[in-house]
Design a protein around this motif. Structure first.
Motif, PDB file in Angstrom:
ATOM      1  N   ILE A 111     -23.939  22.966  35.080  1.00 14.65           N
ATOM      2  CA  ILE A 111     -22.910  23.849  35.624  1.00 14.65           C
ATOM      3  C   ILE A 111     -23.234  25.300  35.276  1.00 14.65           C
ATOM      4  CG2 ILE A 111     -20.453  24.433  35.504  1.00 14.65           C
ATOM      5  CD1 ILE A 111     -20.043  21.399  34.778  1.00 14.65           C
ATOM      6  N   ALA A 130     -12.677  30.663  32.339  1.00 10.82           N
ATOM      7  CA  ALA A 130     -13.807  29.734  32.245  1.00 10.82           C
ATOM      8  C   ALA A 130     -15.055  30.450  31.720  1.00 10.82           C
ATOM      9  CB  ALA A 130     -14.087  29.093  33.598  1.00 10.82           C
ATOM     10  N   CYS A 146     -10.692  26.454  41.450  1.00 10.54           N
ATOM     11  CA  CYS A 146     -11.998  27.097  41.614  1.00 10.54           C
ATOM     12  C   CYS A 146     -13.082  26.025  41.497  1.00 10.54           C
ATOM     13  CB  CYS A 146     -12.182  28.164  40.535  1.00 10.54           C
ATOM     14  SG  CYS A 146     -13.625  29.181  40.765  1.00 10.54           S
ATOM     15  N   ARG A 147     -13.999  26.044  42.403  1.00  9.77           N
ATOM     16  CA  ARG A 147     -15.060  25.048  42.428  1.00  9.77           C
ATOM     17  C   ARG A 147     -16.112  25.353  41.369  1.00  9.77           C
ATOM     18  NH1 ARG A 147     -19.584  25.256  45.384  1.00  9.77           N
ATOM     19  NH2 ARG A 147     -20.687  23.317  45.647  1.00  9.77           N
ATOM     20  N   GLU A 148     -16.579  24.321  40.680  1.00  8.80           N
ATOM     21  CA  GLU A 148     -17.682  24.488  39.736  1.00  8.80           C
ATOM     22  C   GLU A 148     -18.968  24.731  40.525  1.00  8.80           C
ATOM     23  OE1 GLU A 148     -16.905  21.776  35.857  1.00  8.80           O
ATOM     24  OE2 GLU A 148     -17.207  20.651  37.706  1.00  8.80           O
ATOM     25  N   GLU A 149     -19.695  25.754  40.116  1.00  6.57           N
ATOM     26  CA  GLU A 149     -20.994  25.992  40.728  1.00  6.57           C
ATOM     27  C   GLU A 149     -22.032  25.216  39.934  1.00  6.57           C
ATOM     28  OE1 GLU A 149     -21.845  30.081  42.479  1.00  6.57           O
ATOM     29  OE2 GLU A 149     -20.578  30.501  40.731  1.00  6.57           O
ATOM     30  N   ARG A 156     -14.573  23.408  32.033  1.00  8.79           N
ATOM     31  CA  ARG A 156     -14.516  22.507  33.194  1.00  8.79           C
ATOM     32  C   ARG A 156     -13.066  22.257  33.596  1.00  8.79           C
ATOM     33  NH1 ARG A 156     -16.655  17.512  33.839  1.00  8.79           N
ATOM     34  NH2 ARG A 156     -17.025  18.209  35.969  1.00  8.79           N
ATOM     35  N   LEU A 205     -11.590  25.304  35.425  1.00 14.60           N
ATOM     36  CA  LEU A 205     -12.039  25.437  36.811  1.00 14.60           C
ATOM     37  C   LEU A 205     -11.396  24.382  37.711  1.00 14.60           C
ATOM     38  CD1 LEU A 205     -15.816  26.316  36.458  1.00 14.60           C
ATOM     39  CD2 LEU A 205     -13.913  27.811  37.059  1.00 14.60           C
ATOM     40  N   GLN A 206     -11.373  23.153  37.244  1.00 12.92           N
ATOM     41  CA  GLN A 206     -10.832  22.084  38.081  1.00 12.92           C
ATOM     42  C   GLN A 206      -9.328  22.204  38.277  1.00 12.92           C
ATOM     43  OE1 GLN A 206     -12.306  18.175  37.044  1.00 12.92           O
ATOM     44  NE2 GLN A 206     -14.406  18.923  36.910  1.00 12.92           N
ATOM     45  N   GLY A 220     -16.830  31.364  37.344  1.00 11.72           N
ATOM     46  CA  GLY A 220     -15.734  30.809  38.132  1.00 11.72           C
ATOM     47  C   GLY A 220     -14.453  31.591  38.005  1.00 11.72           C
ATOM     48  N   THR A 221     -13.920  31.658  36.814  1.00 13.33           N
ATOM     49  CA  THR A 221     -12.728  32.450  36.518  1.00 13.33           C
ATOM     50  C   THR A 221     -12.987  33.204  35.215  1.00 13.33           C
ATOM     51  OG1 THR A 221     -11.599  30.810  35.123  1.00 13.33           O
ATOM     52  CG2 THR A 221     -11.225  30.644  37.524  1.00 13.33           C
TER      53      THR A 221
END
Length: 189
Positions: A112, A120, A174-177, A166, A169-170, A116-117
């Motif tokens: 990962i 995070a 927000c999607r994990e890149e 994690r 984000l979840q 994301g944020t």
């Protein structure tokens, strides 16, 4: 009372028990890494809402880090005179929190990318600082025994920050890149 003492102007600093060591000593380096982590957690707490469910846990970790820094600043033969300690169940409490958060996340199947944020990203910053502190503690352990609970604590702490990132984000939408899938999880064809 002045904030400066001038006692460190020649490259030494005091540790618990009144001994002076070089500012480049691995004990000082390990404590410096723990201090950096504590500051990063403080920054994280300012980003979170005051009533966020992690505020109490993060404050508790900060307090534990202060006690750990005192223990690390004490040579092993002098630790009996240091009144600070870490709770015997500290690692188990952290494992429970990790398990609880992990149960609310999808299983990871990829490396990962941090981000994301802001929360995070700061959690990932805490994760890597915990890992650096852990490496420095093992270097110190090679010279002067570090209590096993402290070494385990830092190993779990970085895991906690990873799963918190994690979870953040979840649960924020927000999607994990990802960088790439875990190679060892691919089926052989």
């Amino acid at each position: 009372m002045r904030i400066y003492t001038r006692t460190g102007d020649k490259g030494t600093t005091a540790i618990h028990g009144g001994h002076r060591v070089a500012k480049t000593d691995i004990r000082i380096e390990a404590n410096g890494c723990i201090d950096e982590l504590n500051v990063a957690i403080g920054i994280l707490r300012t980003i979170l809402e005051p009533k966020h469910l992690w505020q109490s846990a993060l404050r508790g970790i900060q307090l534990e880090l202060m006690a750990i820094m005192s223990i690390v600043a004490t040579k092993s033969e002098m630790r009996h005179s240091n009144p600070n300690s870490i709770a015997p169940d500290a690692v188990e409490r952290m494992e429970k929190l990790i398990d609880d958060l992990n149960s609310e996340c999808t299983p990871p199947d990829s490396f990962i990318l941090p981000g994301g944020t802001p929360v995070a990203a700061q959690l990932h910053q805490c994760r890597v600082l915990a890992r650096r502190a852990e490496r420095r503690l093992w270097s110190l352990h090679d010279q002067d025994e570090v209590p096993e609970i402290i070494l385990c604590y830092f190993n779990r702490l970085s895991d906690l920050f990873f799963i918190m990132a994690r979870w953040e984000l979840q649960h924020s939408g927000c999607r994990e890149e990802i960088w790439r899938e875990f190679g060892y999880k691919r089926k052989l064809k």
